[in-house]
Design a protein around this motif. Structure first.
Motif, mmCIF file in Angstrom:
data_model
loop_
_atom_site.group_PDB
_atom_site.id
_atom_site.type_symbol
_atom_site.label_atom_id
_atom_site.label_comp_id
_atom_site.label_asym_id
_atom_site.label_seq_id
_atom_site.Cartn_x
_atom_site.Cartn_y
_atom_site.Cartn_z
ATOM 1 N N UNK A 127 0.872 -1.173 0.000
ATOM 2 C CA UNK A 127 0.000 0.000 0.000
ATOM 3 C C UNK A 127 0.904 1.216 0.000
ATOM 4 N N UNK A 128 0.890 1.939 -1.103
ATOM 5 C CA UNK A 128 1.746 3.104 -1.259
ATOM 6 C C UNK A 128 0.894 4.285 -1.691
ATOM 7 N N UNK A 129 1.260 5.439 -1.301
ATOM 8 C CA UNK A 129 0.545 6.609 -1.800
ATOM 9 C C UNK A 129 0.651 7.794 -0.870
ATOM 10 N N UNK A 130 0.363 8.941 -1.443
ATOM 11 C CA UNK A 130 0.369 10.174 -0.683
ATOM 12 C C UNK A 130 -1.055 10.515 -0.267
ATOM 13 N N UNK A 131 -1.168 11.263 0.800
ATOM 14 C CA UNK A 131 -2.475 11.738 1.244
ATOM 15 C C UNK A 131 -2.332 13.188 1.658
ATOM 16 N N UNK A 132 -3.462 13.878 1.641
ATOM 17 C CA UNK A 132 -3.481 15.264 2.073
ATOM 18 C C UNK A 132 -4.889 15.589 2.548
ATOM 19 N N UNK A 133 -4.986 16.159 3.738
ATOM 20 C CA UNK A 133 -6.269 16.602 4.284
ATOM 21 C C UNK A 133 -6.119 18.072 4.614
ATOM 22 N N UNK A 134 -7.007 18.890 4.071
ATOM 23 C CA UNK A 134 -7.008 20.327 4.303
ATOM 24 C C UNK A 134 -8.279 20.648 5.070
ATOM 25 N N UNK A 135 -8.124 21.095 6.312
ATOM 26 C CA UNK A 135 -9.267 21.301 7.199
ATOM 27 C C UNK A 135 -9.405 22.751 7.632
ATOM 28 N N UNK A 136 -10.644 23.220 7.769
ATOM 29 C CA UNK A 136 -10.840 24.578 8.279
ATOM 30 C C UNK A 136 -10.621 24.618 9.786
ATOM 31 N N UNK A 137 -10.160 25.756 10.255
ATOM 32 C CA UNK A 137 -9.978 25.981 11.699
ATOM 33 C C UNK A 137 -10.943 27.071 12.144
ATOM 34 N N UNK A 138 -11.349 27.030 13.407
ATOM 35 C CA UNK A 138 -12.219 28.107 13.898
ATOM 36 C C UNK A 138 -11.446 29.427 13.918
ATOM 37 N N UNK A 139 -12.152 30.541 13.819
ATOM 38 C CA UNK A 139 -11.483 31.858 13.798
ATOM 39 C C UNK A 139 -10.623 32.119 15.029
ATOM 40 N N UNK A 140 -10.972 31.550 16.169
ATOM 41 C CA UNK A 140 -10.228 31.814 17.404
ATOM 42 C C UNK A 140 -9.024 30.889 17.593
ATOM 43 N N UNK A 141 -8.708 30.046 16.619
ATOM 44 C CA UNK A 141 -7.591 29.097 16.757
ATOM 45 C C UNK A 141 -6.253 29.835 16.810
ATOM 46 N N UNK A 142 -5.426 29.406 17.747
ATOM 47 C CA UNK A 142 -4.100 29.998 17.929
ATOM 48 C C UNK A 142 -3.060 28.965 17.484
ATOM 49 N N UNK A 143 -2.729 28.972 16.184
ATOM 50 C CA UNK A 143 -1.823 27.948 15.652
ATOM 51 C C UNK A 143 -0.393 28.108 16.171
ATOM 52 N N UNK A 144 -0.060 29.278 16.668
ATOM 53 C CA UNK A 144 1.290 29.489 17.211
ATOM 54 C C UNK A 144 1.540 28.612 18.444
ATOM 55 N N UNK A 145 0.484 28.245 19.172
ATOM 56 C CA UNK A 145 0.618 27.410 20.382
ATOM 57 C C UNK A 145 0.187 25.964 20.137
ATOM 58 N N UNK A 146 0.063 25.565 18.885
ATOM 59 C CA UNK A 146 -0.374 24.218 18.516
ATOM 60 C C UNK A 146 0.676 23.182 18.928
ATOM 61 N N UNK A 147 0.194 22.006 19.357
ATOM 62 C CA UNK A 147 1.096 20.887 19.660
ATOM 63 C C UNK A 147 0.627 19.668 18.870
ATOM 64 N N UNK A 148 1.572 18.802 18.534
ATOM 65 C CA UNK A 148 1.267 17.548 17.843
ATOM 66 C C UNK A 148 2.055 16.439 18.534
ATOM 67 N N UNK A 149 1.337 15.418 18.995
ATOM 68 C CA UNK A 149 1.956 14.309 19.727
ATOM 69 C C UNK A 149 1.522 12.999 19.086
ATOM 70 N N UNK A 150 2.475 12.103 18.862
ATOM 71 C CA UNK A 150 2.159 10.787 18.317
ATOM 72 C C UNK A 150 1.814 9.822 19.444
ATOM 73 N N UNK A 151 0.756 9.064 19.242
ATOM 74 C CA UNK A 151 0.359 7.964 20.131
ATOM 75 C C UNK A 151 0.146 6.753 19.233
#
Length: 162
Positions: A127-151
């Motif tokens: 199974x090979x391939x690229x994916x891309x998901x483009x999602x809207x964020x709420x107006x009050x979202x603060x992407x500067x303080x965003x965190x991403x953690x793998x589980x």
């Protein structure tokens, strides 16, 4: 002797036959397509419904056909949490982009290989391939303080709100 009215009557009769043939053809086409699609009207309604859905849902339905990851979204007053289920995607292949204001793009490349062996027979599925998901964020979202953690095979993206 043939009169002008006789030609006119014959012409009107042929026109009526042509109109009936066209009407029967339209009915036959509707019956033909109904077998495949339910009905043209149902197709139109499905298209309208897809156009009015959330961008995430629409993109999932119009994927490249290989694989589209499932992404869960949880909203609270304080934050937006996205959980992207990314089996077979190595961590170093996951990209999170917030360059477009009001949007978050999760992309990457999946790569997996499964080998089935029974006796001397061996089958390898890839199974090979690229994916891309483009999602809207709420107006009050603060992407500067965003965190991403793998589980495991999930990445949890937490975006605080102002």
């Amino acid at each position: 002797m043939v009169t002008q009215n006789a030609f006119s009557d014959r012409g009107q009769g042929r026109q009526h036959e042509a109109e009936e043939l066209i009407a029967r053809s339209a009915e036959d086409m509707e019956a033909f397509f109904s077998g495949f699609f339910g009905s043209i009207e149902a197709l139109r309604q499905d298209t309208e419904r897809a156009e009015s859905q959330d961008v995430d849902t629409t993109i999932a339905g119009v994927s490249s056909g290989l694989w589209t990851p499932r992404i869960e979204r949880q909203e609270t007053d304080a934050q937006t949490v996205l959980v992207a289920h990314l089996p077979y995607v190595p961590r170093n292949q996951v990209r999170i982009d917030t360059d477009t204001p009001g949007r978050i793009k999760i992309s990457g490349e999946c790569s997996s290989s499964t080998v089935y062996q029974a006796g001397v027979d061996r089958v390898t599925e890839r199974q090979l391939g690229q994916f891309e998901k483009d999602l809207p964020l709420p107006p009050a979202a603060c992407v500067e303080r965003m965190t991403a953690i793998f589980h495991g095979s999930d990445v949890v993206i937490t975006i605080p709100k102002y």
